[in-house]
Design a protein around this motif. Structure first.
Motif, PDB file in Angstrom:
ATOM      1  N   ARG A   1       0.830  -1.205   0.000  1.00 47.02           N
ATOM      2  CA  ARG A   1       0.000   0.000   0.000  1.00 47.02           C
ATOM      3  C   ARG A   1       0.867   1.258   0.000  1.00 47.02           C
ATOM      4  NH1 ARG A   1      -5.286  -1.215   1.453  1.00 47.02           N
ATOM      5  NH2 ARG A   1      -5.616  -3.158   2.620  1.00 47.02           N
ATOM      6  N   ARG A   2       2.111   1.137   0.506  1.00 50.00           N
ATOM      7  CA  ARG A   2       2.955   2.312   0.720  1.00 50.00           C
ATOM      8  C   ARG A   2       4.064   2.441  -0.307  1.00 50.00           C
ATOM      9  NH1 ARG A   2      -0.811   4.418   3.843  1.00 50.00           N
ATOM     10  NH2 ARG A   2      -1.696   2.685   5.006  1.00 50.00           N
ATOM     11  N   GLN A   3       4.614   1.313  -0.777  1.00 51.89           N
ATOM     12  CA  GLN A   3       5.761   1.361  -1.684  1.00 51.89           C
ATOM     13  C   GLN A   3       5.313   1.708  -3.098  1.00 51.89           C
ATOM     14  OE1 GLN A   3       7.879  -2.356  -1.994  1.00 51.89           O
ATOM     15  NE2 GLN A   3       9.847  -1.331  -2.124  1.00 51.89           N
ATOM     16  N   SER A   4       6.199   2.327  -3.858  1.00 55.63           N
ATOM     17  CA  SER A   4       5.895   2.679  -5.233  1.00 55.63           C
ATOM     18  C   SER A   4       5.583   1.423  -6.050  1.00 55.63           C
ATOM     19  CB  SER A   4       7.089   3.412  -5.863  1.00 55.63           C
ATOM     20  OG  SER A   4       6.940   3.476  -7.262  1.00 55.63           O
ATOM     21  N   ARG A   5       4.388   1.381  -6.618  1.00 57.75           N
ATOM     22  CA  ARG A   5       4.017   0.225  -7.446  1.00 57.75           C
ATOM     23  C   ARG A   5       4.878   0.168  -8.698  1.00 57.75           C
ATOM     24  NH1 ARG A   5      -2.629  -0.106  -6.994  1.00 57.75           N
ATOM     25  NH2 ARG A   5      -2.673  -0.219  -4.720  1.00 57.75           N
ATOM     26  N   GLU A   6       5.162   1.337  -9.263  1.00 63.46           N
ATOM     27  CA  GLU A   6       5.973   1.383 -10.474  1.00 63.46           C
ATOM     28  C   GLU A   6       7.350   0.779 -10.226  1.00 63.46           C
ATOM     29  OE1 GLU A   6       7.615   4.664 -13.747  1.00 63.46           O
ATOM     30  OE2 GLU A   6       6.442   5.296 -12.007  1.00 63.46           O
ATOM     31  N   LYS A   7       7.912   1.052  -9.054  1.00 63.13           N
ATOM     32  CA  LYS A   7       9.239   0.537  -8.702  1.00 63.13           C
ATOM     33  C   LYS A   7       9.266  -0.980  -8.722  1.00 63.13           C
ATOM     34  CE  LYS A   7      12.746   1.303  -5.117  1.00 63.13           C
ATOM     35  NZ  LYS A   7      13.008   1.967  -3.811  1.00 63.13           N
ATOM     36  N   VAL A   8       8.185  -1.591  -8.261  1.00 64.75           N
ATOM     37  CA  VAL A   8       8.098  -3.050  -8.244  1.00 64.75           C
ATOM     38  C   VAL A   8       7.757  -3.597  -9.626  1.00 64.75           C
ATOM     39  CG1 VAL A   8       6.821  -5.021  -7.323  1.00 64.75           C
ATOM     40  CG2 VAL A   8       7.494  -3.160  -5.805  1.00 64.75           C
ATOM     41  N   LEU A   9       6.733  -3.032 -10.255  1.00 63.77           N
ATOM     42  CA  LEU A   9       6.241  -3.573 -11.515  1.00 63.77           C
ATOM     43  C   LEU A   9       7.249  -3.423 -12.649  1.00 63.77           C
ATOM     44  CD1 LEU A   9       2.530  -2.410 -11.304  1.00 63.77           C
ATOM     45  CD2 LEU A   9       3.464  -4.679 -10.819  1.00 63.77           C
ATOM     46  N   ASN A  10       8.139  -2.439 -12.556  1.00 62.60           N
ATOM     47  CA  ASN A  10       9.190  -2.301 -13.564  1.00 62.60           C
ATOM     48  C   ASN A  10      10.166  -3.465 -13.538  1.00 62.60           C
ATOM     49  OD1 ASN A  10       8.236   0.081 -14.590  1.00 62.60           O
ATOM     50  ND2 ASN A  10       9.660   1.395 -13.459  1.00 62.60           N
ATOM     51  N   ARG A  11      10.167  -4.204 -12.454  1.00 63.22           N
ATOM     52  CA  ARG A  11      11.124  -5.288 -12.280  1.00 63.22           C
ATOM     53  C   ARG A  11      10.501  -6.668 -12.405  1.00 63.22           C
ATOM     54  NH1 ARG A  11      12.837  -0.876  -9.535  1.00 63.22           N
ATOM     55  NH2 ARG A  11      15.077  -0.570  -9.243  1.00 63.22           N
ATOM     56  N   MET A  12       9.216  -6.724 -12.704  1.00 60.11           N
ATOM     57  CA  MET A  12       8.588  -8.038 -12.796  1.00 60.11           C
ATOM     58  C   MET A  12       7.347  -8.004 -13.683  1.00 60.11           C
ATOM     59  SD  MET A  12       7.032  -8.208  -8.930  1.00 60.11           S
ATOM     60  CE  MET A  12       6.593  -9.915  -9.106  1.00 60.11           C
ATOM     61  N   CYS A  13       6.981  -9.168 -14.127  1.00 64.09           N
ATOM     62  CA  CYS A  13       5.749  -9.398 -14.877  1.00 64.09           C
ATOM     63  C   CYS A  13       5.652  -8.632 -16.190  1.00 64.09           C
ATOM     64  CB  CYS A  13       4.519  -9.086 -14.017  1.00 64.09           C
ATOM     65  SG  CYS A  13       4.249 -10.320 -12.733  1.00 64.09           S
ATOM     66  N   ALA A  14       6.776  -8.226 -16.767  1.00 67.61           N
ATOM     67  CA  ALA A  14       6.739  -7.521 -18.046  1.00 67.61           C
ATOM     68  C   ALA A  14       6.171  -8.417 -19.154  1.00 67.61           C
ATOM     69  CB  ALA A  14       8.139  -7.049 -18.418  1.00 67.61           C
ATOM     70  N   LYS A  15       6.348  -9.725 -19.000  1.00 66.24           N
ATOM     71  CA  LYS A  15       5.891 -10.654 -20.036  1.00 66.24           C
ATOM     72  C   LYS A  15       4.678 -11.461 -19.570  1.00 66.24           C
ATOM     73  CE  LYS A  15      10.666 -11.243 -21.643  1.00 66.24           C
ATOM     74  NZ  LYS A  15      11.775 -12.226 -21.865  1.00 66.24           N
ATOM     75  N   ARG A  16       3.968 -10.950 -18.562  1.00 64.38           N
ATOM     76  CA  ARG A  16       2.878 -11.733 -17.996  1.00 64.38           C
ATOM     77  C   ARG A  16       1.695 -10.841 -17.657  1.00 64.38           C
ATOM     78  NH1 ARG A  16       3.766 -17.099 -16.088  1.00 64.38           N
ATOM     79  NH2 ARG A  16       1.730 -17.941 -15.612  1.00 64.38           N
ATOM     80  N   ILE A  17       0.500 -11.314 -17.920  1.00 62.07           N
ATOM     81  CA  ILE A  17      -0.702 -10.599 -17.502  1.00 62.07           C
ATOM     82  C   ILE A  17      -0.871 -10.793 -16.000  1.00 62.07           C
ATOM     83  CG2 ILE A  17      -3.201 -10.412 -17.768  1.00 62.07           C
ATOM     84  CD1 ILE A  17      -2.875 -11.535 -20.590  1.00 62.07           C
ATOM     85  N   TYR A  18      -1.216  -9.720 -15.286  1.00 58.52           N
ATOM     86  CA  TYR A  18      -1.299  -9.827 -13.837  1.00 58.52           C
ATOM     87  C   TYR A  18      -2.442  -8.971 -13.296  1.00 58.52           C
ATOM     88  CZ  TYR A  18       1.070  -5.308 -14.105  1.00 58.52           C
ATOM     89  OH  TYR A  18       1.399  -4.012 -14.400  1.00 58.52           O
ATOM     90  N   ASN A  19      -2.871  -9.323 -12.087  1.00 56.78           N
ATOM     91  CA  ASN A  19      -3.748  -8.496 -11.283  1.00 56.78           C
ATOM     92  C   ASN A  19      -2.986  -8.115 -10.020  1.00 56.78           C
ATOM     93  OD1 ASN A  19      -6.030  -8.635 -12.992  1.00 56.78           O
ATOM     94  ND2 ASN A  19      -6.496 -10.683 -12.210  1.00 56.78           N
ATOM     95  N   MET A  20      -3.490  -7.115  -9.286  1.00 62.14           N
ATOM     96  CA  MET A  20      -2.792  -6.665  -8.084  1.00 62.14           C
ATOM     97  C   MET A  20      -3.701  -6.740  -6.868  1.00 62.14           C
ATOM     98  SD  MET A  20      -0.480  -3.420  -9.323  1.00 62.14           S
ATOM     99  CE  MET A  20      -1.860  -2.524 -10.041  1.00 62.14           C
ATOM    100  N   LEU A  21      -3.112  -7.139  -5.743  1.00 66.18           N
ATOM    101  CA  LEU A  21      -3.814  -7.203  -4.464  1.00 66.18           C
ATOM    102  C   LEU A  21      -3.061  -6.326  -3.466  1.00 66.18           C
ATOM    103  CD1 LEU A  21      -6.021  -8.490  -2.666  1.00 66.18           C
ATOM    104  CD2 LEU A  21      -4.376 -10.320  -2.159  1.00 66.18           C
ATOM    105  N   PRO A  22      -3.556  -5.116  -3.171  1.00 66.59           N
ATOM    106  CA  PRO A  22      -2.858  -4.225  -2.237  1.00 66.59           C
ATOM    107  C   PRO A  22      -2.966  -4.742  -0.799  1.00 66.59           C
ATOM    108  CG  PRO A  22      -4.402  -3.017  -3.637  1.00 66.59           C
ATOM    109  CD  PRO A  22      -4.736  -4.474  -3.773  1.00 66.59           C
ATOM    110  N   LEU A  23      -1.832  -4.791  -0.110  1.00 66.10           N
ATOM    111  CA  LEU A  23      -1.780  -5.234   1.283  1.00 66.10           C
ATOM    112  C   LEU A  23      -0.702  -4.450   2.007  1.00 66.10           C
ATOM    113  CD1 LEU A  23      -2.035  -9.121   0.945  1.00 66.10           C
ATOM    114  CD2 LEU A  23      -3.652  -7.672   2.170  1.00 66.10           C
ATOM    115  N   GLY A  24      -0.722  -4.542   3.335  1.00 71.96           N
ATOM    116  CA  GLY A  24       0.237  -3.801   4.133  1.00 71.96           C
ATOM    117  C   GLY A  24       1.501  -4.568   4.442  1.00 71.96           C
ATOM    118  N   SER A  25       1.540  -5.271   5.549  1.00 75.36           N
ATOM    119  CA  SER A  25       2.788  -5.830   6.060  1.00 75.36           C
ATOM    120  C   SER A  25       3.353  -6.922   5.156  1.00 75.36           C
ATOM    121  CB  SER A  25       2.570  -6.409   7.466  1.00 75.36           C
ATOM    122  OG  SER A  25       1.932  -7.662   7.414  1.00 75.36           O
ATOM    123  N   CYS A  26       4.675  -7.056   5.214  1.00 74.39           N
ATOM    124  CA  CYS A  26       5.354  -8.113   4.440  1.00 74.39           C
ATOM    125  C   CYS A  26       4.804  -9.489   4.796  1.00 74.39           C
ATOM    126  CB  CYS A  26       6.859  -8.097   4.732  1.00 74.39           C
ATOM    127  SG  CYS A  26       7.754  -6.726   3.993  1.00 74.39           S
TER     128      CYS A  26
END
Length: 281
Positions: free
Chosen positions: A170-195
């Motif tokens: 919920r807090r970290q930049s989504r772009e920062k994560v998504l730029n590093r994964m799933c570029a070749k895969r269709i995905y959905n996102m589930l926002p959550l808090g703690s690790c």
């Protein structure tokens, strides 16, 4: 104390996590806490310290010969820790930011590390009235108001092409994560808090993958790693090397990835070219 004189350590960890979690939940519901800033700029609250006191007291009384390494304790040096064949690894509140922000996404983490490996993992989610737990070789489970049941990662219908569910902060930049994964895969996102809650949702099949970029401690992954592994998933560094416990002077984790269905070609999905492995420094 000989091994056969110990109480059931999994049962103990569950009882202690629930006791601490209930105390934290009362503070949360009453909004009666103080918030502080640590030297590393991360937040901590009086509720973290309350949970830490409860956990340390109960575990010290029940297992006086097992050392405790908690995020909120003074940390022993590696010279001392390297002689520990087993120890409790504690995060009194994982998701302190979520606790302060009142999202409800926070949990109490208790792990037992034996020979540098998590062998017991307990994560109690107070607002969700749920406890996730596992012991090495005995499977992963969830207890909630709906009952007790074994849990396992979601098996995708087609590991090579099915849509994957990313648990994302919920807090970290989504772009920062998504730029590093799933570029070749269709995905959905589930926002959550703690690790740890993201890891638990992967363990019970509600999500498939989670990448953490940024500073965490070994207490953030110890309990999760046991639960996810026993549920059929895995947690590794961002370049797919094993996480380590109690082997370095620093207790900081590298960036890491939590993965569900092990048939999925995760190394093709997670593309993290700028990863620097702190274990090699």
């Amino acid at each position: 104390m000989p091994d056969d004189a110990h109480p059931d350590l999994l049962k103990l960890a569950k009882e202690v996590a629930i006791e601490a979690g209930k105390a934290v939940l009362e503070v949360y519901e009453n909004r009666d806490f103080d918030a502080y800033q640590k030297d590393d700029d991360s937040p901590v609250t009086s509720a973290d310290y309350l949970a830490n006191d409860i956990i340390n007291k109960r575990l010290s009384e029940a297992t006086p010969d097992i050392p405790i390494l908690s995020e909120e304790n003074k940390h022993a040096s590696l010279e001392e820790r390297k002689h520990w064949s087993r120890y409790w690894l504690i995060d009194p509140i994982d998701g302190t930011q979520e606790f302060i922000a009142r999202s409800g996404d926070f949990a109490v983490n208790i792990a037992l590390i034996e020979n540098n490996e998590p062998t017991i993992g307990v994560i109690f989610w107070p607002p969700g009235q749920s406890i996730y737990y596992a012991q090495k070789g005995k499977g992963a489970f969830k207890s909630s108001p709906e009952g007790d049941r074994p849990i396992s990662v979601r098996k995708l219908s087609d590991p090579n092409s099915s849509v994957v569910m990313i648990a994302i902060s919920r807090r970290q930049s989504r772009e920062k994560v998504l730029n590093r994964m799933c570029a070749k895969r269709i995905y959905n996102m589930l926002p959550l808090g703690s690790c740890s809650l993201k890891s638990c949702f992967i363990a019970e099949g509600k999500a498939d993958v989670f990448m953490r970029i940024g500073i965490t401690g070994e207490w953030d992954t110890g309990a999760s790693q046991c639960i996810v592994s026993e549920a059929g998933g895995s947690i590794t560094t961002a370049n797919f090397e094993p996480l380590t416990y109690n082997k370095r002077h620093s207790l900081e984790n590298p960036d890491f990835v939590v993965m569900g269905d092990q048939r999925v070609p995760w190394q093709d999905i997670v593309q993290y070219d700028d990863y620097e492995n702190p274990y090699t420094k």
